[in-house]
Enzyme design. Structure first.
Site, PDB file in Angstrom:
ATOM      1  N   GLU A  79      -6.408 -17.472   3.132  1.00 53.93           N
ATOM      2  CA  GLU A  79      -6.890 -18.221   4.297  1.00 53.93           C
ATOM      3  C   GLU A  79      -8.362 -17.925   4.571  1.00 53.93           C
ATOM      4  OE1 GLU A  79      -2.556 -18.337   6.591  1.00 53.93           O
ATOM      5  OE2 GLU A  79      -3.990 -16.716   6.967  1.00 53.93           O
ATOM      6  N   ASP A 124      -4.749 -23.612  10.751  1.00 53.74           N
ATOM      7  CA  ASP A 124      -3.427 -23.320  11.317  1.00 53.74           C
ATOM      8  C   ASP A 124      -3.105 -21.829  11.248  1.00 53.74           C
ATOM      9  OD1 ASP A 124      -2.200 -22.676   8.764  1.00 53.74           O
ATOM     10  OD2 ASP A 124      -2.113 -24.813   8.360  1.00 53.74           O
ATOM     11  N   ASP A 136      -3.981 -28.064   3.480  1.00 53.82           N
ATOM     12  CA  ASP A 136      -2.797 -27.458   2.865  1.00 53.82           C
ATOM     13  C   ASP A 136      -2.574 -28.011   1.459  1.00 53.82           C
ATOM     14  OD1 ASP A 136      -0.134 -25.951   3.055  1.00 53.82           O
ATOM     15  OD2 ASP A 136       0.529 -27.998   2.653  1.00 53.82           O
ATOM     16  N   HIS A 159      -8.697   9.579 -16.745  1.00 58.67           N
ATOM     17  CA  HIS A 159      -9.683  10.665 -16.711  1.00 58.67           C
ATOM     18  C   HIS A 159      -9.418  11.698 -17.811  1.00 58.67           C
ATOM     19  CE1 HIS A 159      -7.047  13.866 -15.120  1.00 58.67           C
ATOM     20  NE2 HIS A 159      -6.445  12.898 -14.451  1.00 58.67           N
ATOM     21  N   GLU A 180      -5.656   8.536  -7.677  1.00 54.26           N
ATOM     22  CA  GLU A 180      -4.278   8.909  -7.990  1.00 54.26           C
ATOM     23  C   GLU A 180      -3.447   8.898  -6.709  1.00 54.26           C
ATOM     24  OE1 GLU A 180      -1.579   8.903  -9.551  1.00 54.26           O
ATOM     25  OE2 GLU A 180      -2.141  10.221 -11.221  1.00 54.26           O
TER      26      GLU A 180
END
Length: 407
Positions: free
Chosen positions: A56, A81, A135, A208, A286
């Site tokens: 939106e 809306d 829409d 890593h 993490e």
């Protein structure tokens, strides 16, 4: 004649949707001339995997941008809306989610540009049945269609179309506000992805390199001690740089890492070799393991609750831990942002950790948490993906450590 008398008015109607919330998303927007009722600009774009709220807001930004292109100094009336977006952009409701804050800021920047040119922007809520054109365009976006039509230069031809001013009842407002309040509780999963791209985004995920915690088998999440790479890890980081260079070649690259030092240090040599900085996105961190951070895994596996952490998406480790669902929400958002700003024809390199990489793979494969643990993702390994804007993609390789053996 005064400025007020000759100032043009433009109506922006915007919408967005997500099939799944989050799911395959798209937005639609149009600009309408209020005097003739004609649609003089149409926009629609797919967004990949995103939430309703992100879609939106994306529609709002597209509509404002189109209106600015038509007449920077116009009086713009935005009709949506989405009670949530209207109230937030009007300043009556607070914006809590970081992803929506960023999108709202982008919308405000366009509105400020309109104001600087002598125009104005106002917002009003309309019922869904009054927003059918926007829409329909948002459904075009969700179906993967990109639409960008500027029709104001030919707006003098054809018959005019009457525009009804929306009649809004108190019951309509209450019903829509309830629905939007529920939507607002949904976490934002992703920002606008690589909408409209004609080719997929190449993503190289790097776990890593090793730390002393990795070597000794200690749990280390986003709330833990955050150890640096040890000598072996630093050597792996140099090998990662050579491996990235071999895989990427001369293509443009963007480097992203989690907020944890071991991830940033793993790809910093590769970024520096190209004269680039490592961008930090904490949502690639993490999982937070609460009071278990720093504990030996061999001790934790005897704990029944630790097995729940592996199998129960809603379980969080004691002491402020993070559930798997919470991890998934933020990783999806980080992935969306990474794809949205990928260099055209290039590669996004992300240094992260085992569980976030596991989340990306599990989402793409459609597997549950129990089966996701079966994915092997070793320290300093590469996982290669090609992802389209609709959320689909290809896994090219997983747990590639050839660059480590070559050093």
């Amino acid at each position: 004649m005064s400025r007020a008398a000759r100032q043009r008015t433009l109506i922006v109607e915007a919408d967005g949707g997500s099939r799944g919330n989050p799911g395959v998303a798209g937005y639609g927007a149009l600009v309408r001339d209020p005097d003739s009722g004609r649609i003089i600009a149409r926009r629609a774009e797919p967004l990949g995997v995103a939430s309703n709220n992100v879609a939106e807001y994306s529609g709002l930004i597209a509509g404002l941008t189109a209106a600015y292109a038509i007449d920077p100094g116009a009086r713009v009336e935005v009709r949506m809306d989405s009670k949530l977006v209207v109230e937030q952009m009007s300043g009556r409701w607070k914006i809590k989610h970081e992803d929506m804050k960023r999108l709202a800021l982008e919308a405000r920047e366009v509105a400020q540009a309109i104001a600087a040119a002598g125009g104005s922007v106002s917002y009003s809520w309309i019922p869904r049945e009054k927003n059918k054109d926007a829409d329909a365009l948002s459904n075009d976006g969700m179906d993967g269609r990109s639409i960008s039509e500027d029709l104001w230069e030919t707006a003098d031809s054809g018959d005019a179309v009457d525009v009804e001013e929306p009649e809004v009842s108190a019951a309509d407002v209450v019903a829509d506000a309830d629905a939007e309040a529920g939507a607002a509780a949904e976490p934002v999963q992703a920002q606008r992805m690589s909408a409209g791209r004609e080719r997929p985004v190449r993503l190289l995920l790097v776990r890593h390199a090793v730390t002393d915690f990795t070597v000794t088998g200690r749990l280390d999440g986003r709330g833990g001690p955050n150890p640096d790479l040890n000598d072996e890890g630093l050597a792996q980081a140099r090998a990662v740089a050579a491996g990235i260079d071999a895989k990427v070649g001369s293509l443009p690259v963007r480097f992203i890492a989690s907020d944890l030092s071991r991830a940033q240090d793993t790809i910093r040599p590769a970024a520096r070799a190209r004269g680039l900085e490592v961008e930090v996105d904490p949502d690639w961190d993490e999982q937070n393991f609460g009071e278990w951070d720093g504990e030996l895994l061999r001790d934790l596996v005897q704990n029944k609750d630790f097995r729940r952490l592996r199998d129960d998406e809603a379980y969080a480790a004691p002491g402020g831990g993070e559930t798997h669902r919470e991890l998934v929400e933020r990783v999806r958002g980080a992935l969306g942002r990474a794809l949205a700003s990928a260099p055209d024809g290039g590669v996004v390199v992300v240094a992260s950790h085992r569980k976030p990489i596991m989340v990306v793979l599990a989402d793409l494969l459609g597997i549950d948490l129990t089966h996701a643990w079966m994915l092997s993702i070793g320290p300093a390994s590469f996982t290669g993906l090609e992802l389209w804007s609709d959320g689909h993609g290809t896994i090219s390789f997983v747990n590639d450590t050839n660059h480590l053996r070559a050093r």
